[in-house]
Design a protein around this motif. Structure first.
Motif, short mmCIF file in Angstrom:
data_model
loop_
_atom_site.label_atom_id
_atom_site.label_comp_id
_atom_site.label_asym_id
_atom_site.label_seq_id
_atom_site.Cartn_x
_atom_site.Cartn_y
_atom_site.Cartn_z
N ILE A 200 0.82 -1.21 0.00
CA ILE A 200 0.00 0.00 0.00
C ILE A 200 0.86 1.27 0.00
CG2 ILE A 200 -1.97 -1.09 1.11
CD1 ILE A 200 -1.00 0.27 3.73
N ALA A 201 2.09 1.16 -0.45
CA ALA A 201 3.00 2.31 -0.41
C ALA A 201 2.49 3.45 -1.27
CB ALA A 201 4.39 1.90 -0.86
N SER A 202 1.98 3.16 -2.46
CA SER A 202 1.51 4.23 -3.33
C SER A 202 0.24 4.88 -2.77
CB SER A 202 1.26 3.72 -4.74
OG SER A 202 0.28 2.70 -4.73
N GLN A 203 -0.66 4.09 -2.18
CA GLN A 203 -1.85 4.67 -1.57
C GLN A 203 -1.50 5.54 -0.37
OE1 GLN A 203 -1.61 1.45 -2.42
NE2 GLN A 203 -3.39 0.91 -3.66
N LYS A 204 -0.52 5.10 0.42
CA LYS A 204 -0.10 5.85 1.59
C LYS A 204 0.54 7.18 1.18
CE LYS A 204 2.63 5.54 5.84
NZ LYS A 204 2.41 6.93 6.05
N SER A 205 1.39 7.15 0.16
CA SER A 205 2.03 8.39 -0.28
C SER A 205 1.02 9.35 -0.89
CB SER A 205 3.16 8.10 -1.27
OG SER A 205 2.64 7.54 -2.46
N THR A 206 0.01 8.84 -1.57
CA THR A 206 -1.04 9.70 -2.11
C THR A 206 -1.83 10.35 -0.99
OG1 THR A 206 -1.23 8.32 -4.08
CG2 THR A 206 -3.09 9.76 -3.58
N PHE A 207 -2.18 9.58 0.01
CA PHE A 207 -2.94 10.12 1.14
C PHE A 207 -2.11 11.14 1.92
CE2 PHE A 207 -4.36 9.97 5.59
CZ PHE A 207 -5.67 10.39 5.41
N ASP A 208 -0.83 10.84 2.14
CA ASP A 208 0.05 11.79 2.84
C ASP A 208 0.18 13.10 2.07
OD1 ASP A 208 0.40 9.95 4.85
OD2 ASP A 208 2.36 9.25 4.12
N GLY A 209 0.30 13.02 0.75
CA GLY A 209 0.36 14.21 -0.08
C GLY A 209 -0.92 15.02 -0.02
N PHE A 210 -2.06 14.33 0.02
CA PHE A 210 -3.34 15.01 0.14
C PHE A 210 -3.44 15.75 1.47
CE2 PHE A 210 -7.72 14.85 1.74
CZ PHE A 210 -8.35 15.63 0.77
N ILE A 211 -3.02 15.12 2.53
CA ILE A 211 -3.07 15.76 3.86
C ILE A 211 -2.14 16.98 3.91
CG2 ILE A 211 -2.56 15.44 6.31
CD1 ILE A 211 -5.18 14.19 5.39
N VAL A 212 -0.93 16.85 3.38
CA VAL A 212 0.01 17.97 3.38
C VAL A 212 -0.55 19.13 2.56
CG1 VAL A 212 2.28 18.71 2.54
CG2 VAL A 212 2.06 16.61 3.83
N GLY A 213 -1.11 18.84 1.40
CA GLY A 213 -1.72 19.89 0.57
C GLY A 213 -2.89 20.56 1.26
N THR A 214 -3.69 19.79 1.95
CA THR A 214 -4.83 20.35 2.68
C THR A 214 -4.36 21.26 3.81
OG1 THR A 214 -6.13 18.38 2.15
CG2 THR A 214 -6.91 19.76 3.96
N VAL A 215 -3.34 20.86 4.52
CA VAL A 215 -2.81 21.69 5.61
C VAL A 215 -2.23 22.98 5.04
CG1 VAL A 215 -1.02 21.83 7.38
CG2 VAL A 215 -2.40 19.78 7.19
N TRP A 216 -1.47 22.90 3.95
CA TRP A 216 -0.90 24.10 3.32
C TRP A 216 -1.98 25.08 2.90
CZ3 TRP A 216 3.55 26.51 1.46
CH2 TRP A 216 4.75 25.94 1.87
N ILE A 217 -2.98 24.59 2.18
CA ILE A 217 -4.04 25.46 1.69
C ILE A 217 -4.82 26.06 2.86
CG2 ILE A 217 -6.23 25.46 0.43
CD1 ILE A 217 -4.93 23.50 -1.52
N SER A 218 -5.08 25.27 3.88
CA SER A 218 -5.81 25.77 5.05
C SER A 218 -5.04 26.87 5.76
CB SER A 218 -6.10 24.64 6.03
OG SER A 218 -6.88 23.65 5.43
#
Length: 101
Positions: free
Chosen positions: A12-30
């Motif tokens: 699940i490495a690719s799914q985990k990295s996608t989710f981590d990137g989504f969270i980082v992007g959400t925190v940045w935008i917020s």
């Protein structure tokens, strides 16, 4: 087909990295939205001086970066936004001096 499946063996490495990137992007935008809206609120709704509110919002941006454990790129962004706001404010004051005579 179903007998070949073993729970917990899927990569699940690719799914985990996608989710981590989504969270980082959400925190940045917020955080960028919080900093921007705070500055606009202080200047236009409260009527605070633009320089004081710019300094205050930069301090709030640094504190938010520390609280959320942001990387160095966040602090560079806050510094860049501070310089951009400073230049825009100074140009605005310069033009208002020339227009007022």
């Amino acid at each position: 087909m179903a007998a070949d499946y073993t729970r917990g063996e899927m990569n699940i490495a690719s799914q985990k990295s996608t989710f981590d990137g989504f969270i980082v992007g959400t925190v940045w935008i917020s955080l960028l939205m919080i900093v921007t809206l705070l500055y606009l609120t202080l200047v236009f709704a409260v009527g605070m001086d633009w320089m004081g509110s710019l300094i205050g919002v930069a301090i709030v941006g640094v504190v938010l970066g520390l609280v959320t454990s942001m990387k160095t790129s966040w602090y560079v962004t806050v510094g860049g936004l501070f310089v951009f706001g400073l230049l825009c404010g100074l140009l605005s004051q310069l033009f208002s001096v020339f227009l007022a005579g």
